[in-house]
Design a protein around this motif. Structure first.
Motif, short mmCIF file in Angstrom:
data_model
loop_
_atom_site.label_atom_id
_atom_site.label_comp_id
_atom_site.label_asym_id
_atom_site.label_seq_id
_atom_site.Cartn_x
_atom_site.Cartn_y
_atom_site.Cartn_z
N PHE A 2 -29.03 -10.74 -45.47
CA PHE A 2 -27.98 -11.53 -45.25
C PHE A 2 -27.45 -11.65 -43.90
O PHE A 2 -26.72 -12.66 -43.45
CB PHE A 2 -26.61 -10.87 -46.21
CG PHE A 2 -26.91 -11.13 -47.47
CD1 PHE A 2 -26.80 -12.48 -48.03
CD2 PHE A 2 -26.68 -10.20 -48.56
CE1 PHE A 2 -27.31 -12.48 -49.61
CE2 PHE A 2 -26.87 -10.15 -49.90
CZ PHE A 2 -27.13 -11.35 -50.44
N LYS A 3 -27.50 -10.54 -42.95
CA LYS A 3 -27.26 -10.45 -41.86
C LYS A 3 -28.14 -11.42 -40.89
O LYS A 3 -27.52 -12.35 -40.10
CB LYS A 3 -27.57 -9.21 -41.04
CG LYS A 3 -26.26 -8.05 -41.09
CD LYS A 3 -26.28 -7.02 -40.30
CE LYS A 3 -25.11 -6.14 -40.46
NZ LYS A 3 -25.21 -5.02 -39.45
N ILE A 4 -29.37 -11.67 -41.14
CA ILE A 4 -30.38 -12.42 -40.56
C ILE A 4 -29.90 -13.98 -41.02
O ILE A 4 -30.00 -14.87 -40.12
CB ILE A 4 -31.75 -12.24 -41.15
CG1 ILE A 4 -32.14 -10.74 -40.68
CG2 ILE A 4 -32.64 -13.34 -40.81
CD1 ILE A 4 -33.29 -10.24 -41.31
N LEU A 5 -29.22 -14.13 -42.05
CA LEU A 5 -28.92 -15.40 -42.63
C LEU A 5 -27.61 -15.87 -41.99
O LEU A 5 -27.22 -17.05 -42.20
CB LEU A 5 -28.83 -15.67 -44.09
CG LEU A 5 -30.24 -15.75 -44.67
CD1 LEU A 5 -29.82 -15.57 -46.29
CD2 LEU A 5 -31.07 -16.85 -44.34
N GLY A 6 -27.12 -14.97 -41.31
CA GLY A 6 -25.62 -15.26 -40.52
C GLY A 6 -24.48 -15.08 -41.15
O GLY A 6 -23.23 -15.49 -40.98
N VAL A 7 -24.61 -14.32 -42.77
CA VAL A 7 -23.37 -13.76 -43.34
C VAL A 7 -22.51 -12.77 -42.45
O VAL A 7 -23.12 -11.99 -41.78
CB VAL A 7 -23.81 -13.30 -44.66
CG1 VAL A 7 -22.44 -12.80 -45.32
CG2 VAL A 7 -24.60 -14.49 -45.32
N ASN A 8 -21.04 -13.16 -42.64
CA ASN A 8 -20.33 -12.18 -41.81
C ASN A 8 -20.03 -11.19 -42.51
O ASN A 8 -19.49 -10.10 -41.94
CB ASN A 8 -18.88 -13.10 -41.52
CG ASN A 8 -19.04 -14.25 -40.60
OD1 ASN A 8 -19.01 -15.52 -40.75
ND2 ASN A 8 -19.68 -13.85 -39.45
N ARG A 9 -19.68 -11.19 -43.94
CA ARG A 9 -19.27 -10.09 -44.81
C ARG A 9 -19.83 -9.98 -46.13
O ARG A 9 -20.12 -11.26 -46.75
CB ARG A 9 -17.99 -10.00 -44.87
CG ARG A 9 -17.29 -8.99 -45.87
CD ARG A 9 -15.74 -8.44 -45.80
NE ARG A 9 -15.49 -8.04 -44.38
CZ ARG A 9 -14.21 -7.58 -44.32
NH1 ARG A 9 -13.40 -7.69 -45.11
NH2 ARG A 9 -14.03 -6.89 -42.95
#
Length: 254
Positions: A2-9
């Motif tokens: 999810f971090k790689i996909l740009g999710v903030n939280r």
């Protein structure tokens, strides 16, 4: 991922989990990336622990899944521009761009803003590990992290053909929370501007789970190597996290 996909939280509604999973949750919570919401409704109500009520009836469906989704919707209505609602074994993966940060403006342009975006479900059986169709696409993580419990999504690159009987039934969504009044497990129940289907060539959902169409033979499955485009970044990030959590020693790094 999810971090790689740009999710903030990421918000996790937790009924229970293993000690190893709790250590992982604590690690990500300390960085501010994960918000853990205790959701042990069974302490107060008779809650079904199965998705089908006829198999296990209760006052609330499936650990209170629908109340959790609506709680998440309203909890973040004025904190997030978009909220994605899906399970921990599901991943909405862009096909024409690399991140949700790039995907969402594309969806706004194609379908309009303040919408509910629906993504087709694709099942990747986690009990089947097949060699990829071409040697150069061999998953670099295959066989790694054997000492860690869980499923390595990079090892399961074959999907079941889309079950036409489930089209329009089994899918997950990304929504502008301010445009939705009530939501359910698959789609919204009441919203201001309705929902639109996202074409699978733009983005679709990867569901790594037990085989759903049990009569299928290995040759009936369809190879999809899209996850390998993220493998280098994912391997690096997972190795770092597992080492810092204490679930992986230096000798087992992939």
């Amino acid at each position: 991922m999810f971090k790689i996909l740009g999710v903030n939280r990421v918000v996790v509604y937790k009924t229970n989990c293993s000690m190893e999973t709790q250590r992982a949750l604590n690690y990500y919570a300390q960085t501010g990336f994960v918000e853990e919401v205790p959701w042990s409704l069974s302490e107060f109500l008779s809650v079904s622990d199965y998705w089908s009520p006829e198999h296990n009836p209760g006052v609330l469906h499936y650990f209170g899944q629908i109340p959790a989704l609506n709680d998440c919707l309203y909890r973040h209505m004025y904190q997030a521009k978009y909220v994605a609602m899906h399970d921990i074994d599901e991943l909405i993966l862009p096909q024409s761009v690399d991140s949700w940060v790039d995907l969402l403006p594309l969806l706004e342009k194609n379908f309009g803003v303040d919408k509910c975006y629906q993504f087709e479900n694709n099942v990747f059986p986690n009990n089947i590990v097949l060699p990829p169709s071409m040697p150069e696409t061999k998953p670099p993580a295959q066989g790694c992290w054997k000492s860690v419990t869980g499923v390595n999504i990079l090892e399961h690159l074959y999907q079941e053909p889309v079950n036409l009987r489930n089209v329009g039934k089994s899918f997950k969504i990304i929504v502008n929370p301010q445009a939705v009044f009530t939501t359910s497990v698959h789609g919204v129940l009441k919203s201001t501007n309705g929902c639109v289907w996202v074409n699978r060539t733009i983005a679709r959902m990867y569901h790594t789970r037990s085989q759903q169409q049990t009569l299928l033979k290995p040759g009936d499955l369809i190879y999809d190597g899209r996850l390998l485009d993220y493998s280098k970044r994912l391997l690096t990030a997972v190795n770092k996290a597992l080492r810092e959590i204490g679930l992986l020693s230096g000798d087992h790094v992939c």
